[in-house]
Scaffold this motif. Structure first.
Motif, PDB file in Angstrom:
ATOM      1  N   VAL A 195       0.858  -1.188   0.000  1.00 43.88           N
ATOM      2  CA  VAL A 195       0.000   0.000   0.000  1.00 43.88           C
ATOM      3  C   VAL A 195       0.891   1.232   0.000  1.00 43.88           C
ATOM      4  O   VAL A 195       1.851   1.316   0.775  1.00 43.88           O
ATOM      5  CB  VAL A 195      -0.931   0.037   1.234  1.00 43.88           C
ATOM      6  CG1 VAL A 195      -1.864   1.242   1.152  1.00 43.88           C
ATOM      7  CG2 VAL A 195      -1.740  -1.248   1.342  1.00 43.88           C
ATOM      8  N   ALA A 196       0.569   2.191  -0.847  1.00 41.35           N
ATOM      9  CA  ALA A 196       1.339   3.429  -0.936  1.00 41.35           C
ATOM     10  C   ALA A 196       0.725   4.517  -0.065  1.00 41.35           C
ATOM     11  O   ALA A 196      -0.489   4.550   0.138  1.00 41.35           O
ATOM     12  CB  ALA A 196       1.403   3.912  -2.387  1.00 41.35           C
ATOM     13  N   ASP A 197       1.584   5.390   0.468  1.00 45.49           N
ATOM     14  CA  ASP A 197       1.118   6.594   1.148  1.00 45.49           C
ATOM     15  C   ASP A 197       2.059   7.735   0.778  1.00 45.49           C
ATOM     16  O   ASP A 197       2.999   7.544   0.013  1.00 45.49           O
ATOM     17  CB  ASP A 197       1.018   6.398   2.666  1.00 45.49           C
ATOM     18  CG  ASP A 197       2.359   6.075   3.315  1.00 45.49           C
ATOM     19  OD1 ASP A 197       3.336   6.804   3.061  1.00 45.49           O
ATOM     20  OD2 ASP A 197       2.436   5.099   4.093  1.00 45.49           O
ATOM     21  N   SER A 198       1.810   8.911   1.339  1.00 43.10           N
ATOM     22  CA  SER A 198       2.593  10.079   0.918  1.00 43.10           C
ATOM     23  C   SER A 198       3.755  10.408   1.842  1.00 43.10           C
ATOM     24  O   SER A 198       4.320  11.490   1.767  1.00 43.10           O
ATOM     25  CB  SER A 198       1.672  11.302   0.785  1.00 43.10           C
ATOM     26  OG  SER A 198       0.954  11.517   1.980  1.00 43.10           O
ATOM     27  N   GLY A 199       4.134   9.461   2.713  1.00 38.25           N
ATOM     28  CA  GLY A 199       5.314   9.677   3.543  1.00 38.25           C
ATOM     29  C   GLY A 199       5.139   9.136   4.950  1.00 38.25           C
ATOM     30  O   GLY A 199       4.016   9.059   5.464  1.00 38.25           O
ATOM     31  N   VAL A 200       6.250   8.755   5.561  1.00 45.45           N
ATOM     32  CA  VAL A 200       6.216   8.252   6.932  1.00 45.45           C
ATOM     33  C   VAL A 200       5.631   9.308   7.863  1.00 45.45           C
ATOM     34  O   VAL A 200       6.065  10.452   7.876  1.00 45.45           O
ATOM     35  CB  VAL A 200       7.634   7.884   7.416  1.00 45.45           C
ATOM     36  CG1 VAL A 200       7.593   7.413   8.869  1.00 45.45           C
ATOM     37  CG2 VAL A 200       8.244   6.816   6.535  1.00 45.45           C
ATOM     38  N   GLY A 201       4.624   8.920   8.629  1.00 42.09           N
ATOM     39  CA  GLY A 201       4.042   9.827   9.600  1.00 42.09           C
ATOM     40  C   GLY A 201       2.982  10.758   9.064  1.00 42.09           C
ATOM     41  O   GLY A 201       2.360  11.496   9.836  1.00 42.09           O
TER      42      GLY A 201
END
Length: 324
Positions: A153-159
């Motif tokens: 799963v992709a997200d826009s950055g850690v945290g």
């Protein structure tokens, strides 16, 4: 001698106070920079550009948006934290402002002491998105793929709030995923559309253009009720998945300045944001992106962040989430 020293001290305070008042009276008289500490195309960038366009009319000066991505927003945020507290260096950030330092552990700033909250801007739910030809049709399908931790799963950055949303879903359902942390939503969108990653969690306002264009498909949103612009997309609460019966989550953004901003300038900026966020054109632009605008006092925004910290920081510590 003591009386002379005391007199000079009082005089210095009066001169300093007068100079500060004169500075506030003239503010603003040159361009203002708004830092969007992520890559172009995502929620923070879009939000910064919408308010910058209106603020320039309200304040009567040029308002420039600068992007400086990296370290889940910390690089650009730190630039503002170290800038002069003169009202010409501002930051648009999300509620991830409190999560990211907890994840990195060696953050260059403490959000409580480094920044002066000015006003809440907008709030928007998260959305689970997949390529149009994905076999994933429901949130239950997605949850079923998270049993062994191998599904990507992709997200826009850690945290970032997208990352935290995935972790909250996993915590509620007992699932795990292999997370790919991008430096903003833009590149993640391109890779999702190209089939390089099979799923992504993003803010609805950042993804809705691609969804409506048919380049990606929305599975579920994290709002309390269905998003009017996506009436056929169910909420996560409607999914029937155990653990998500009451699940809601939103990304909210705010405007910040470096700490020690003069009160007079803070008042001017807050008033400008109240005017900006009550403008029908601005409201419509955010509404078209499924975001709800709402100004606040500086104190209200600080209280929201405090509540956020109490929600997500214990989860970060429990899961042992660290920067890669």
């Amino acid at each position: 001698m003591r009386s002379i020293t005391a007199f000079l001290g009082v005089l210095a305070l009066l001169v300093t106070g007068t100079a500060a008042a004169q500075t506030a009276d003239k503010y603003p008289d040159k361009p203002i920079r708004i830092m969007a500490p992520y890559a172009p195309g995502g929620n923070i960038d879009v939000t910064a550009r919408i308010i910058a366009e209106k603020l320039k009319d309200v304040l009567g000066v040029t308002v420039i948006v600068e992007n400086k991505a990296g370290a889940s927003g910390m690089i650009g945020s730190d630039v503002i934290a170290r800038s002069a507290p003169d009202g010409y260096n501002l930051l648009v950030s999300a509620n991830s402002l409190v999560a990211v330092p907890a994840i990195y552990g060696n953050a260059p700033y403490d959000w409580r002491t480094a920044f002066q909250p000015i006003s809440h801007i907008q709030a928007v739910p998260a959305v689970l998105i997949v390529p149009p030809d994905s076999p994933i049709k429901t949130l239950a399908d997605f949850i079923a793929l998270g049993k062994d931790g191998k599904f990507t799963v992709a997200d826009s950055g850690v945290g970032t709030t997208n990352h935290i949303a995935i972790e909250l879903i996993g915590e509620a359902t007992g699932t795990r995923y292999t997370l790919v942390h991008y430096k903003g939503s833009g590149q993640a969108h391109l890779d999702l559309i190209a089939g390089q990653v099979p799923a992504q969690v993003d803010q609805v306002n950042a993804a809705i253009g691609h969804i409506k264009a048919g380049k990606m498909r929305a599975i579920a949103v994290s709002s309390d009720k269905r998003v009017p612009q996506l009436p056929d997309v169910p909420t996560m609460k409607e999914s029937g998945v155990k653990g998500l019966e009451d699940f809601t989550f939103s990304t909210y953004t705010g405007l910040f300045a470096p700490a020690k901003l003069p009160p007079e300038i803070l008042a001017k900026l807050n008033a400008a944001m109240v005017t900006t966020l009550s403008d029908p054109t601005v409201i419509k632009k955010f509404a078209d992106l499924t975001a709800e605008t709402k100004s606040s006092t500086p104190q209200e925004l600080a209280a929201m962040l405090d509540k956020e910290e109490k929600l997500v920081v214990p989860l970060i510590k429990k899961l042992g989430i660290k920067a890669e």
